[in-house]
Design an enzyme around this catalytic site. Structure first.
Site, short mmCIF file in Angstrom:
data_model
loop_
_atom_site.label_atom_id
_atom_site.label_comp_id
_atom_site.label_asym_id
_atom_site.label_seq_id
_atom_site.Cartn_x
_atom_site.Cartn_y
_atom_site.Cartn_z
N HIS A 131 -8.37 1.96 -3.69
CA HIS A 131 -9.32 1.84 -2.58
C HIS A 131 -9.84 3.25 -2.30
O HIS A 131 -9.10 4.11 -1.82
CB HIS A 131 -8.58 1.26 -1.35
CG HIS A 131 -9.37 1.27 -0.09
ND1 HIS A 131 -8.78 1.14 1.16
CD2 HIS A 131 -10.71 1.37 0.14
CE1 HIS A 131 -9.72 1.17 2.09
NE2 HIS A 131 -10.89 1.32 1.51
N HIS B 283 -1.63 -1.22 -3.93
CA HIS B 283 -2.87 -0.72 -3.34
C HIS B 283 -2.73 0.80 -3.18
O HIS B 283 -1.74 1.28 -2.63
CB HIS B 283 -3.05 -1.42 -1.99
CG HIS B 283 -4.27 -1.08 -1.25
ND1 HIS B 283 -5.42 -1.86 -1.28
CD2 HIS B 283 -4.56 -0.05 -0.40
CE1 HIS B 283 -6.35 -1.33 -0.48
NE2 HIS B 283 -5.84 -0.23 0.06
N ASP C 126 -7.09 -5.53 4.38
CA ASP C 126 -6.41 -4.23 4.38
C ASP C 126 -6.44 -3.62 5.77
O ASP C 126 -7.51 -3.29 6.28
CB ASP C 126 -7.13 -3.31 3.38
CG ASP C 126 -6.50 -1.94 3.27
OD1 ASP C 126 -5.32 -1.78 3.65
OD2 ASP C 126 -7.19 -1.03 2.77
N MET D 176 -8.27 9.28 -0.31
CA MET D 176 -9.09 9.80 0.80
C MET D 176 -9.45 11.25 0.51
O MET D 176 -8.62 12.02 0.02
CB MET D 176 -8.31 9.72 2.11
CG MET D 176 -7.75 8.34 2.41
SD MET D 176 -7.04 8.27 4.05
CE MET D 176 -6.18 6.67 3.98
N ASP E 147 -4.56 4.21 -1.80
CA ASP E 147 -5.61 4.71 -0.90
C ASP E 147 -5.97 6.15 -1.22
O ASP E 147 -5.17 7.06 -1.00
CB ASP E 147 -5.11 4.64 0.55
CG ASP E 147 -5.06 3.22 1.06
OD1 ASP E 147 -6.07 2.51 0.98
OD2 ASP E 147 -3.99 2.81 1.56
N SER F 82 0.85 -1.19 0.00
CA SER F 82 0.00 0.00 0.00
C SER F 82 0.89 1.24 0.00
O SER F 82 1.66 1.46 0.94
CB SER F 82 -0.90 0.02 1.24
OG SER F 82 -1.51 1.29 1.36
N MET G 147 -11.75 5.95 -0.41
CA MET G 147 -12.36 6.36 0.86
C MET G 147 -12.89 7.78 0.64
O MET G 147 -12.35 8.77 1.14
CB MET G 147 -11.32 6.28 1.99
CG MET G 147 -11.05 4.83 2.40
SD MET G 147 -9.45 4.60 3.19
CE MET G 147 -8.43 4.43 1.72
C1 DX5 Z 1 -6.18 2.62 5.74
C2 DX5 Z 1 -5.82 2.14 4.38
C3 DX5 Z 1 -4.84 1.05 4.31
C4 DX5 Z 1 -3.48 1.36 4.88
C5 DX5 Z 1 -3.02 0.15 5.62
O1 DX5 Z 1 -7.22 3.53 5.64
O2 DX5 Z 1 -6.98 1.70 3.70
O3 DX5 Z 1 -4.68 0.60 2.96
O4 DX5 Z 1 -2.52 1.67 3.91
O5 DX5 Z 1 -1.88 0.48 6.29
P1 DX5 Z 1 -1.20 -0.50 7.30
O6 DX5 Z 1 -0.79 -1.72 6.52
O7 DX5 Z 1 -0.06 0.29 7.82
O8 DX5 Z 1 -2.22 -0.85 8.36
ZN ZN Z 2 -6.66 0.78 1.75
#
Ligand code: DX5
Ligand code: ZN
Length: 237
Positions: free
Chosen positions: A81, A45, A187, A49, A47, A20, A83
């Site tokens: 992903h 991955h 995740d 947001m 993220d 990620s 958010m």
């Molecule tokens: C959190 C993200 C994850 C994040 C996980 O909101 O969706 O993808 O990168 O990070 P770790 O592996 O550090 O928990």
């Molecule tokens: Zn994520």
């Protein structure tokens, strides 16, 4: 733009450790993705947001575009992903930027069926996910229209949180909902002490941020996680 693996969707059901990039150095995405490609990682991955669905803002589709060719040239894929509130508004932009799978929260739109249809129409693999406090049963219907079922094992918004143990049960519930050709992703808090349990519970896309990018040697940290899953009997895609 090379739309690498989207044409052959086997990658969605392969067992893979997926770095990620949330935990990467934001000033050096390309180099940090390159380092993990060299180590053998293929699915990254990403993220996204928006400061509304979660309090944090990360980045948008231009970041996908900036790394897409490097990833696709090496046979890899980009798993976004979202958010974001009403993520379907952005599906076309992410598809154009080179996104291979686009996973959205059941809590982020009033119209999950329509949203997944919009994603499907762009050519991306549609995925659905849910927060740790949302019952898995709530995605049972949406799961018919998704090819990635993502189990959040922390609250979305931040890397580096502790794995929520009840997630193991939830992975198994999601696996039971997944038909053939559907991947189950985990995740949040995936690390040396949790990764094998998530694989054994039924996840095949094992996403890890801090456990890779916040380690002194990210490539080696990735390889160590892969080795653990391999020792548990998995063939890594
Ligand atoms: C959190 C993200 C994850 C994040 C996980 O909101 O969706 O993808 O990168 O990070 P770790 O592996 O550090 O928990
Ligand atoms: Zn994520």
């Amino acid at each position: 733009m090379i739309r690498g693996m989207a044409r052959d969707e086997a990658w969605v059901t392969e067992v893979q450790v997926c770095p990620s990039i949330l935990a990467a150095d934001f000033g050096a995405f390309r180099a940090q993705v390159g380092e993990l490609l060299d180590a053998g990682a293929r699915t990254f991955h990403v993220d996204v947001m928006d400061g509304h669905f979660v309090p944090v803002i990360t980045f948008g589709h231009d970041v996908v575009a900036a790394i897409a060719d490097d990833v696709h040239e090496r046979g890899g894929a980009l798993a976004v992903h979202m958010m974001v509130q009403e993520p379907e508004r952005f599906a076309a932009d992410y598809a154009k930027a080179g996104t291979d799978s686009f996973t959205i929260h059941i809590e982020s739109t009033q119209h999950i069926h329509r949203a997944l249809q919009i994603v499907e129409e762009t050519g991306m693999v549609p995925g659905v996910t849910l927060n740790p406090g949302t019952p898995v049963a709530l995605v049972a219907e949406a799961a018919r229209y998704a090819r990635n079922l993502l189990c959040m094992s922390v609250n979305p918004g931040w890397g580096g949180q502790a794995f929520i143990p009840a997630s193991l049960e939830r992975i198994a519930q999601l696996r039971a909902l997944a038909g053939p050709g559907v991947g189950v992703e985990i995740d949040g808090g995936v690390a040396a002490d949790t990764i094998v349990g998530t694989y054994e519970a039924g996840a095949n896309r094992l996403t890890a941020g801090s456990a890779i990018y916040r380690q002194p040697d990210p490539g080696q940290a990735y390889l160590d996680l892969v080795e653990q899953v391999r020792s548990a009997g998995a063939t890594i895609g």
